[in-house]
Write a protein that holds these residues in place. Structure first.
Motif, PDB file in Angstrom:
ATOM      1  N   GLY A  65      -5.526  -8.354  -3.448  1.00  0.00           N
ATOM      2  CA  GLY A  65      -4.021  -8.394  -3.393  1.00  0.00           C
ATOM      3  C   GLY A  65      -3.579  -7.298  -3.865  1.00  0.00           C
ATOM      4  O   GLY A  65      -2.071  -7.327  -4.208  1.00  0.00           O
ATOM      5  N   GLU A  85      -1.222  -3.993  -4.440  1.00  0.00           N
ATOM      6  CA  GLU A  85      -0.547  -3.238  -3.671  1.00  0.00           C
ATOM      7  C   GLU A  85      -1.040  -1.934  -3.111  1.00  0.00           C
ATOM      8  O   GLU A  85      -1.605  -1.238  -3.870  1.00  0.00           O
ATOM      9  N   ARG A  86      -1.044  -1.781  -1.519  1.00  0.00           N
ATOM     10  CA  ARG A  86      -1.543  -0.366  -1.021  1.00  0.00           C
ATOM     11  C   ARG A  86      -0.749   0.605  -1.511  1.00  0.00           C
ATOM     12  O   ARG A  86      -1.393   1.799  -1.757  1.00  0.00           O
ATOM     13  N   THR A  87       0.462   0.355  -1.732  1.00  0.00           N
ATOM     14  CA  THR A  87       1.231   1.533  -2.424  1.00  0.00           C
ATOM     15  C   THR A  87       0.843   2.193  -3.496  1.00  0.00           C
ATOM     16  O   THR A  87       0.890   3.230  -3.717  1.00  0.00           O
TER      17      THR A  87
END
Length: 277
Positions: A170, A172-174
């Motif tokens: 979970g 965040e990819r950013t």
């Protein structure tokens, strides 16, 4: 007036406001402190219990009878010895389960190969109740302390590993991409980004695992135990000693509640950076 002149429009006078607009006051309901609500619920629960006992439903003991029995068990040291034995088993099983669940969950969440290898086993054993492992634990591990702790360990591990896995997935990819743009390597990203972002999930998983550990305790102490709260409850069942059973239930609930509050306090301290909702 000549045709080349432009008529001048008179400006409409602007009325000055008497002052800043006042917003209507919002009248909210008075908030009751959580501690007061807890006390109200406690008193109501004890009152309901006493009322049911006065009706004579299945020889249900009242709060006074249970308090007298608790006083007897405290006076002769039985309650303290049993509580310490059960607490020791839960702490060891819960600690071992959590210590193994966190790295396994991180591996599953960070490395797709590890996820493909480990997730089928985790999901398989999650569908098997830890209590169903008691016969196998007795055959393989005997009837000492090891099988009791193993069953508790399994319950805590299976609850915590999924939370750790979801915590890593979970993130965040950013955040990960931003760290890579700044030149951070995978090890640094994992320690500085993934682990802090996964901390709330891990702590929630630990609370769930703690509840599972206490929920498995009574069944684990079926394995030839000579002391423990679950053992005393099972022995009291043979003699239809309901007050002793209630004392064991209340002791387990209070110990579990205390440990859960400690974990909740740790969660609040370690996740202060989160946005409060």
């Amino acid at each position: 007036m000549s045709s080349t002149e432009t008529p001048v429009k008179r400006a409409t006078p602007v009325r000055e406001s008497a002052g800043p607009a006042r917003e209507p006051r919002r009248r909210g309901r008075p908030r009751i402190p959580p501690l007061a609500l807890n006390l109200i619920a406690l008193v109501a629960g004890i009152g309901l219990w006493a009322w049911l006992a006065s009706l004579g439903i299945q020889a249900l003991p009242g709060p006074a009878a249970v308090a007298d029995k608790a006083g007897e068990l405290i006076a002769d040291g039985t309650l303290a010895d049993d509580a310490l034995a059960s607490l020791r088993r839960v702490l060891i099983g819960f600690a071992l389960g959590t210590l193994l669940a966190v790295p396994v969950g991180f591996l599953m969440g960070w490395y797709p190969v590890a996820r493909g290898l480990l997730e089928p086993y985790v999901q398989f054993f999650r569908t098997v109740p830890p209590l169903a492992m008691i016969p196998l634990a007795i055959v393989l591990l005997g009837i000492g302390e090891v099988p009791k702790i193993f069953v508790i360990f399994l319950a805590a591990f299976l609850s915590s590993v999924v939370a750790a896995f979801q915590g890593v997935v979970g993130v965040e990819r950013t955040l990960i991409d931003a760290a890579r743009v700044l030149g951070a390597r995978d090890g640094t990203i994992f320690l500085k980004v993934v682990v802090p972002a996964s901390a709330p999930f891990i702590l929630v998983g630990m609370r769930i695992g703690l509840g599972s550990a206490w929920g498995t305790l009574v069944a684990a102490e079926l394995i030839a135990a000579q002391e423990g709260l679950g053992y005393q409850m099972q022995k009291a069942q043979l003699y239809y000693d309901l007050p002793t059973i209630f004392v064991g239930l209340i002791a387990i609930g209070l110990l579990g509640l205390l440990m859960d509050r400690l974990l909740l306090l740790a969660e609040r301290r370690l996740t202060r950076w989160q946005e409060t909702r």
